[in-house]
Scaffold this motif. Structure first.
Motif, PDB file in Angstrom:
ATOM      1  N   UNK A   1      -8.914  11.343   0.854  1.00 11.43           N
ATOM      2  CA  UNK A   1      -8.911  12.682   1.424  1.00 11.43           C
ATOM      3  C   UNK A   1      -7.510  13.247   1.565  1.00 11.43           C
ATOM      4  N   UNK A   2      -7.453  14.452   2.089  1.00 12.40           N
ATOM      5  CA  UNK A   2      -6.213  15.216   2.167  1.00 12.40           C
ATOM      6  C   UNK A   2      -5.698  15.285   3.600  1.00 12.40           C
ATOM      7  N   UNK A   3      -4.418  15.601   3.746  1.00  9.06           N
ATOM      8  CA  UNK A   3      -3.769  15.872   5.034  1.00  9.06           C
ATOM      9  C   UNK A   3      -3.731  14.634   5.932  1.00  9.06           C
ATOM     10  N   UNK A   4      -3.176  13.560   5.413  1.00  4.70           N
ATOM     11  CA  UNK A   4      -3.123  12.296   6.144  1.00  4.70           C
ATOM     12  C   UNK A   4      -1.980  12.314   7.153  1.00  4.70           C
ATOM     13  N   UNK A   5      -2.303  11.957   8.383  1.00  4.99           N
ATOM     14  CA  UNK A   5      -1.326  11.942   9.475  1.00  4.99           C
ATOM     15  C   UNK A   5      -0.801  10.543   9.764  1.00  4.99           C
ATOM     16  N   UNK A   6      -1.667   9.541   9.692  1.00 11.08           N
ATOM     17  CA  UNK A   6      -1.246   8.188  10.031  1.00 11.08           C
ATOM     18  C   UNK A   6      -1.972   7.143   9.210  1.00 11.08           C
ATOM     19  N   UNK A   7      -1.299   5.988   9.015  1.00  9.53           N
ATOM     20  CA  UNK A   7      -1.873   4.873   8.264  1.00  9.53           C
ATOM     21  C   UNK A   7      -1.525   3.582   8.996  1.00  9.53           C
ATOM     22  N   UNK A   8      -2.527   2.773   9.275  1.00  8.12           N
ATOM     23  CA  UNK A   8      -2.332   1.459   9.900  1.00  8.12           C
ATOM     24  C   UNK A   8      -3.141   0.446   9.105  1.00  8.12           C
ATOM     25  N   UNK A   9      -2.538  -0.711   8.860  1.00  4.30           N
ATOM     26  CA  UNK A   9      -3.202  -1.804   8.153  1.00  4.30           C
ATOM     27  C   UNK A   9      -3.609  -2.866   9.154  1.00  4.30           C
TER      28      UNK A   9
ATOM     29  N   UNK B   1       0.853  -1.183   0.000  1.00  2.00           N
ATOM     30  CA  UNK B   1       0.000   0.000   0.000  1.00  2.00           C
ATOM     31  C   UNK B   1       0.893   1.238   0.000  1.00  2.00           C
ATOM     32  N   UNK B   2       0.665   2.138  -0.947  1.00  2.00           N
ATOM     33  CA  UNK B   2       1.343   3.428  -0.992  1.00  2.00           C
ATOM     34  C   UNK B   2       0.297   4.503  -0.745  1.00  2.00           C
ATOM     35  N   UNK B   3       0.595   5.435   0.162  1.00  2.00           N
ATOM     36  CA  UNK B   3      -0.366   6.487   0.494  1.00  2.00           C
ATOM     37  C   UNK B   3       0.335   7.842   0.475  1.00  2.00           C
ATOM     38  N   UNK B   4      -0.169   8.746  -0.347  1.00  2.82           N
ATOM     39  CA  UNK B   4       0.314  10.127  -0.345  1.00  2.82           C
ATOM     40  C   UNK B   4      -0.385  10.888   0.767  1.00  2.82           C
ATOM     41  N   UNK B   5       0.363  11.694   1.502  1.00  2.34           N
ATOM     42  CA  UNK B   5      -0.231  12.517   2.561  1.00  2.34           C
ATOM     43  C   UNK B   5      -1.202  13.554   1.995  1.00  2.34           C
ATOM     44  N   UNK B   6      -0.859  14.115   0.865  1.00  3.94           N
ATOM     45  CA  UNK B   6      -1.673  15.161   0.250  1.00  3.94           C
ATOM     46  C   UNK B   6      -2.229  14.651  -1.069  1.00  3.94           C
ATOM     47  N   UNK B   7      -3.425  15.087  -1.403  1.00  2.00           N
ATOM     48  CA  UNK B   7      -3.939  14.756  -2.726  1.00  2.00           C
ATOM     49  C   UNK B   7      -4.195  16.039  -3.484  1.00  2.00           C
ATOM     50  N   UNK B   8      -4.034  15.976  -4.767  1.00  2.00           N
ATOM     51  CA  UNK B   8      -4.128  17.143  -5.626  1.00  2.00           C
ATOM     52  C   UNK B   8      -5.507  17.182  -6.271  1.00  2.00           C
ATOM     53  N   UNK B   9      -6.338  18.075  -5.767  1.00  2.44           N
ATOM     54  CA  UNK B   9      -7.672  18.245  -6.348  1.00  2.44           C
ATOM     55  C   UNK B   9      -8.465  16.937  -6.343  1.00  2.44           C
ATOM     56  N   UNK B  10      -8.357  16.191  -5.276  1.00  5.63           N
ATOM     57  CA  UNK B  10      -9.101  14.949  -5.075  1.00  5.63           C
ATOM     58  C   UNK B  10      -8.708  13.832  -6.027  1.00  5.63           C
ATOM     59  N   UNK B  11      -7.460  13.839  -6.448  1.00 10.69           N
ATOM     60  CA  UNK B  11      -6.930  12.711  -7.215  1.00 10.69           C
ATOM     61  C   UNK B  11      -6.774  11.525  -6.271  1.00 10.69           C
ATOM     62  N   UNK B  12      -6.667  10.346  -6.821  1.00 13.03           N
ATOM     63  CA  UNK B  12      -6.397   9.170  -5.993  1.00 13.03           C
ATOM     64  C   UNK B  12      -5.074   9.369  -5.265  1.00 13.03           C
ATOM     65  N   UNK B  13      -5.059   9.004  -3.980  1.00 18.17           N
ATOM     66  CA  UNK B  13      -3.816   9.115  -3.214  1.00 18.17           C
ATOM     67  C   UNK B  13      -3.494   7.844  -2.437  1.00 18.17           C
ATOM     68  N   UNK B  14      -4.232   6.783  -2.694  1.00 24.19           N
ATOM     69  CA  UNK B  14      -3.916   5.456  -2.160  1.00 24.19           C
ATOM     70  C   UNK B  14      -3.763   4.517  -3.352  1.00 24.19           C
ATOM     71  N   UNK B  15      -2.662   3.764  -3.335  1.00 24.00           N
ATOM     72  CA  UNK B  15      -2.368   2.859  -4.434  1.00 24.00           C
ATOM     73  C   UNK B  15      -1.996   1.497  -3.874  1.00 24.00           C
ATOM     74  N   UNK B  16      -2.636   0.461  -4.396  1.00 20.74           N
ATOM     75  CA  UNK B  16      -2.271  -0.914  -4.052  1.00 20.74           C
ATOM     76  C   UNK B  16      -1.460  -1.433  -5.227  1.00 20.74           C
TER      77      UNK B  16
END
Length: 141
Positions: free
Chosen positions: A49-57, A20-35
């Motif tokens: 969404x935007x402004x991601x602080x933490x990710x847990x699986x 799983x790859x996750x960008x903290x910021x997204x640009x104009x609601x582009x996808x920001x999580x990639x499997x």
């Protein structure tokens, strides 16, 4: 070529073959999580969404917390969300937890036992188990 444009993305193992790859910021609601698979092929992507602080699986899905700036940009003002692997929210902190403390800042996330997670900031540590709609807070002294 990587779909990630952030300098500091989250990278988490989903299993032995998927990442799983996750960008903290997204640009104009582009996808920001990639499997992706081990060869780097994007298998799925979605916007969390935007402004991601933490990710847990966890076995229940992908936990995402947001820092203050992102609270207004996430699914309606949610500060902590659990997504399934298709990007659908399955637990919303603000909407699904009737009695809870307010989250005033993004919190670090740590996987707990079973479906539980720990949330921490510099003032307190909290335990959340969405299957039991249970929240406990331990303040630092």
């Amino acid at each position: 070529m990587s779909p990630i444009t952030d300098y500091n993305p989250f990278i988490r193992w989903l299993d032995k073959e998927w990442i799983l790859l996750v960008q903290r910021r997204n640009n104009m609601h582009d996808d920001n999580v990639f499997i992706i698979d081990l060869s780097g092929t994007v298998l799925d992507s979605f916007d969390v969404g935007d402004a991601i602080e933490g990710v847990v699986i966890g076995t229940e899905g992908i936990w995402i917390s947001y820092y203050y700036e992102g609270f207004k940009e996430t699914l309606p003002n949610e500060k902590l969300l659990l997504f399934n692997l298709k990007g659908k929210p399955v637990f919303r902190y603000e909407s699904d937890l009737p009695e809870k403390p307010d989250i005033m800042e993004g919190m670090a996330l740590v996987k707990g036992k079973g479906s539980a997670i720990w949330l921490a900031n510099r003032w307190s540590r909290s335990f959340l188990n969405p299957r039991r709609t249970q929240f406990k807070r331990n303040h630092k002294h």
